[in-house]
Design an enzyme around this catalytic site. Sequence first.
Site, PDB file in Angstrom:
ATOM      1  N   ASP A  10     -91.881 -11.708 -45.308  1.00 21.74           N
ATOM      2  CA  ASP A  10     -92.100 -12.520 -46.493  1.00 21.74           C
ATOM      3  C   ASP A  10     -93.453 -12.067 -47.068  1.00 21.74           C
ATOM      4  O   ASP A  10     -94.243 -11.434 -46.359  1.00 21.74           O
ATOM      5  CB  ASP A  10     -92.137 -13.996 -46.064  1.00 21.74           C
ATOM      6  CG  ASP A  10     -92.530 -14.911 -47.204  1.00 21.74           C
ATOM      7  OD1 ASP A  10     -91.951 -14.777 -48.297  1.00 21.74           O
ATOM      8  OD2 ASP A  10     -93.434 -15.764 -47.003  1.00 21.74           O
ATOM      9  N   LEU A  11     -93.717 -12.350 -48.323  1.00 28.82           N
ATOM     10  CA  LEU A  11     -94.977 -11.894 -48.924  1.00 28.82           C
ATOM     11  C   LEU A  11     -96.035 -13.010 -48.955  1.00 28.82           C
ATOM     12  O   LEU A  11     -97.050 -12.958 -48.269  1.00 28.82           O
ATOM     13  CB  LEU A  11     -94.707 -11.397 -50.352  1.00 28.82           C
ATOM     14  CG  LEU A  11     -95.953 -10.984 -51.136  1.00 28.82           C
ATOM     15  CD1 LEU A  11     -96.554  -9.697 -50.579  1.00 28.82           C
ATOM     16  CD2 LEU A  11     -95.618 -10.791 -52.624  1.00 28.82           C
ATOM     17  N   ASP A  12     -95.753 -14.044 -49.777  1.00 36.02           N
ATOM     18  CA  ASP A  12     -96.715 -15.117 -49.998  1.00 36.02           C
ATOM     19  C   ASP A  12     -96.920 -15.919 -48.713  1.00 36.02           C
ATOM     20  O   ASP A  12     -95.977 -16.504 -48.195  1.00 36.02           O
ATOM     21  CB  ASP A  12     -96.216 -16.047 -51.119  1.00 36.02           C
ATOM     22  CG  ASP A  12     -96.081 -15.313 -52.451  1.00 36.02           C
ATOM     23  OD1 ASP A  12     -97.032 -14.625 -52.843  1.00 36.02           O
ATOM     24  OD2 ASP A  12     -95.009 -15.409 -53.095  1.00 36.02           O
ATOM     25  N   THR A  18    -101.328 -16.148 -51.581  1.00 34.41           N
ATOM     26  CA  THR A  18    -101.198 -16.413 -53.014  1.00 34.41           C
ATOM     27  C   THR A  18    -100.956 -17.888 -53.311  1.00 34.41           C
ATOM     28  O   THR A  18    -100.956 -18.278 -54.475  1.00 34.41           O
ATOM     29  CB  THR A  18    -100.032 -15.600 -53.599  1.00 34.41           C
ATOM     30  OG1 THR A  18     -99.006 -15.614 -52.623  1.00 34.41           O
ATOM     31  CG2 THR A  18    -100.435 -14.187 -53.933  1.00 34.41           C
ATOM     32  N   LYS A  46     -93.971 -24.136 -51.085  1.00 32.81           N
ATOM     33  CA  LYS A  46     -94.075 -22.865 -50.350  1.00 32.81           C
ATOM     34  C   LYS A  46     -92.690 -22.313 -50.029  1.00 32.81           C
ATOM     35  O   LYS A  46     -91.854 -23.017 -49.457  1.00 32.81           O
ATOM     36  CB  LYS A  46     -94.890 -23.052 -49.071  1.00 32.81           C
ATOM     37  CG  LYS A  46     -96.368 -23.151 -49.377  1.00 32.81           C
ATOM     38  CD  LYS A  46     -97.229 -23.050 -48.139  1.00 32.81           C
ATOM     39  CE  LYS A  46     -98.694 -23.151 -48.533  1.00 32.81           C
ATOM     40  NZ  LYS A  46     -99.565 -23.395 -47.406  1.00 32.81           N
ATOM     41  N   ARG A  50     -89.172 -20.214 -58.203  1.00 30.84           N
ATOM     42  CA  ARG A  50     -89.956 -20.703 -59.348  1.00 30.84           C
ATOM     43  C   ARG A  50     -89.298 -21.923 -60.001  1.00 30.84           C
ATOM     44  O   ARG A  50     -89.951 -22.942 -60.247  1.00 30.84           O
ATOM     45  CB  ARG A  50     -90.113 -19.580 -60.373  1.00 30.84           C
ATOM     46  CG  ARG A  50     -91.191 -19.871 -61.399  1.00 30.84           C
ATOM     47  CD  ARG A  50     -91.288 -18.730 -62.403  1.00 30.84           C
ATOM     48  NE  ARG A  50     -91.553 -17.447 -61.773  1.00 30.84           N
ATOM     49  CZ  ARG A  50     -91.460 -16.280 -62.395  1.00 30.84           C
ATOM     50  NH1 ARG A  50     -91.119 -16.235 -63.670  1.00 30.84           N
ATOM     51  NH2 ARG A  50     -91.694 -15.154 -61.754  1.00 30.84           N
ATOM     52  N   SER A 115     -88.858 -11.404 -50.096  1.00 33.19           N
ATOM     53  CA  SER A 115     -89.634 -12.447 -50.773  1.00 33.19           C
ATOM     54  C   SER A 115     -88.855 -13.077 -51.917  1.00 33.19           C
ATOM     55  O   SER A 115     -88.056 -12.413 -52.570  1.00 33.19           O
ATOM     56  CB  SER A 115     -90.923 -11.813 -51.327  1.00 33.19           C
ATOM     57  OG  SER A 115     -91.537 -12.669 -52.258  1.00 33.19           O
ATOM     58  N   ALA A 116     -89.145 -14.356 -52.165  1.00 31.79           N
ATOM     59  CA  ALA A 116     -88.505 -15.058 -53.283  1.00 31.79           C
ATOM     60  C   ALA A 116     -89.198 -14.749 -54.606  1.00 31.79           C
ATOM     61  O   ALA A 116     -88.680 -15.063 -55.682  1.00 31.79           O
ATOM     62  CB  ALA A 116     -88.587 -16.562 -53.029  1.00 31.79           C
ATOM     63  N   ASN A 119     -92.736 -11.566 -58.678  1.00 33.95           N
ATOM     64  CA  ASN A 119     -93.979 -10.800 -58.875  1.00 33.95           C
ATOM     65  C   ASN A 119     -94.309  -9.942 -57.657  1.00 33.95           C
ATOM     66  O   ASN A 119     -95.382  -9.331 -57.603  1.00 33.95           O
ATOM     67  CB  ASN A 119     -95.148 -11.757 -59.134  1.00 33.95           C
ATOM     68  CG  ASN A 119     -94.966 -12.538 -60.426  1.00 33.95           C
ATOM     69  OD1 ASN A 119     -94.906 -11.945 -61.498  1.00 33.95           O
ATOM     70  ND2 ASN A 119     -94.848 -13.853 -60.332  1.00 33.95           N
ATOM     71  N   LYS A 146     -83.974 -19.007 -50.542  1.00 36.03           N
ATOM     72  CA  LYS A 146     -84.122 -19.488 -49.160  1.00 36.03           C
ATOM     73  C   LYS A 146     -83.976 -21.000 -49.189  1.00 36.03           C
ATOM     74  O   LYS A 146     -84.442 -21.610 -50.145  1.00 36.03           O
ATOM     75  CB  LYS A 146     -85.515 -19.113 -48.606  1.00 36.03           C
ATOM     76  CG  LYS A 146     -85.774 -17.605 -48.530  1.00 36.03           C
ATOM     77  CD  LYS A 146     -87.244 -17.327 -48.241  1.00 36.03           C
ATOM     78  CE  LYS A 146     -87.557 -15.847 -48.327  1.00 36.03           C
ATOM     79  NZ  LYS A 146     -88.970 -15.522 -48.151  1.00 36.03           N
ATOM     80  N   GLU A 170     -92.235 -15.060 -41.333  1.00 46.09           N
ATOM     81  CA  GLU A 170     -92.150 -16.104 -42.373  1.00 46.09           C
ATOM     82  C   GLU A 170     -93.153 -17.219 -42.173  1.00 46.09           C
ATOM     83  O   GLU A 170     -93.391 -17.629 -41.038  1.00 46.09           O
ATOM     84  CB  GLU A 170     -90.768 -16.757 -42.298  1.00 46.09           C
ATOM     85  CG  GLU A 170     -89.818 -16.408 -43.403  1.00 46.09           C
ATOM     86  CD  GLU A 170     -90.253 -16.835 -44.806  1.00 46.09           C
ATOM     87  OE1 GLU A 170     -91.160 -17.661 -44.947  1.00 46.09           O
ATOM     88  OE2 GLU A 170     -89.654 -16.352 -45.762  1.00 46.09           O
ATOM     89  N   ASP A 171     -93.710 -17.722 -43.276  1.00 49.75           N
ATOM     90  CA  ASP A 171     -94.635 -18.860 -43.169  1.00 49.75           C
ATOM     91  C   ASP A 171     -94.016 -20.163 -43.641  1.00 49.75           C
ATOM     92  O   ASP A 171     -94.597 -21.228 -43.443  1.00 49.75           O
ATOM     93  CB  ASP A 171     -95.916 -18.618 -43.985  1.00 49.75           C
ATOM     94  CG  ASP A 171     -95.653 -18.702 -45.475  1.00 49.75           C
ATOM     95  OD1 ASP A 171     -94.706 -18.023 -45.929  1.00 49.75           O
ATOM     96  OD2 ASP A 171     -96.357 -19.441 -46.180  1.00 49.75           O
TER      97      ASP A 171
END
Length: 215
Positions: A10-12, A18, A46, A50, A115-116, A119, A146, A170-171
């Site tokens: 996952d990214l964020d 972010t 989280k 969007r 990632s969702a 960006n 997700k 994943e966070d």
Amino acid sequence: MTPIKACIFDLDGVIVDTAKFHYLAWKRLANELGFDFTEEDNERLKGVSRMDSLNILLEIGGVEVDDKVKDELARKKNEWYVELITHMDEKEILPGTTEFLTLLKENGIKISLGSASKNAKMILEKIGIVHMFDAIIDGTDITKAKPDPEVFLLGAKALNVEPGECIVFEDAVSGVEAAISAGMYVVGIGSKETLYKANDVVKSLADMTLDRLAK
Ligand code: BG6
Ligand code: MG
């Protein structure tokens, strides 16, 4: 035991923090609509897409608008968010990330993003690690958010590996659930209390070793 062939990140909240920028942009939108939005409220967003995030925010503020206005509000928030992340660079990479990605590469383990965020690619470019990924699956590739497993299954497919051969990092609770539904082993990044469904939990990627993965 199935050998590990790939890791999906996952990214964020895993590679970069972010959430603080998402929070500032959502707070600005809430304030403009006439209500407050706390950091605690932000926790609910989280890992959430969007549009789903906007729906939660509007529900918190007790604001009802039609779909056209929703599109406009989401566009505005994203514009502010993109403004806030303009100056992101490699200093924003969370501790241990680059080292762990390098270790995986050296050991022939493939790497994908899951990632969702729409960006995501831009952020990976800004922080200078886009070249380390063998596949990038983000919010522009998926139709189901997700906890649906789509994002991770697409990652496994892009890397040409079976779900059972992948480990997800994943966070977010919804992301951990998505990985489990995909039939993947999942390492939570954060607290054991929140991410209790994950197979293992570490505070950050700085705590990851190949030995820990092998277990
Ligand atoms: C997730 C974040 O990674 O991406 C969410 O955790 C965010 O907070 C979602 O809403 C969508 O991101 P974006 O960049 O497409 O608005
Ligand atoms: Mg996340």
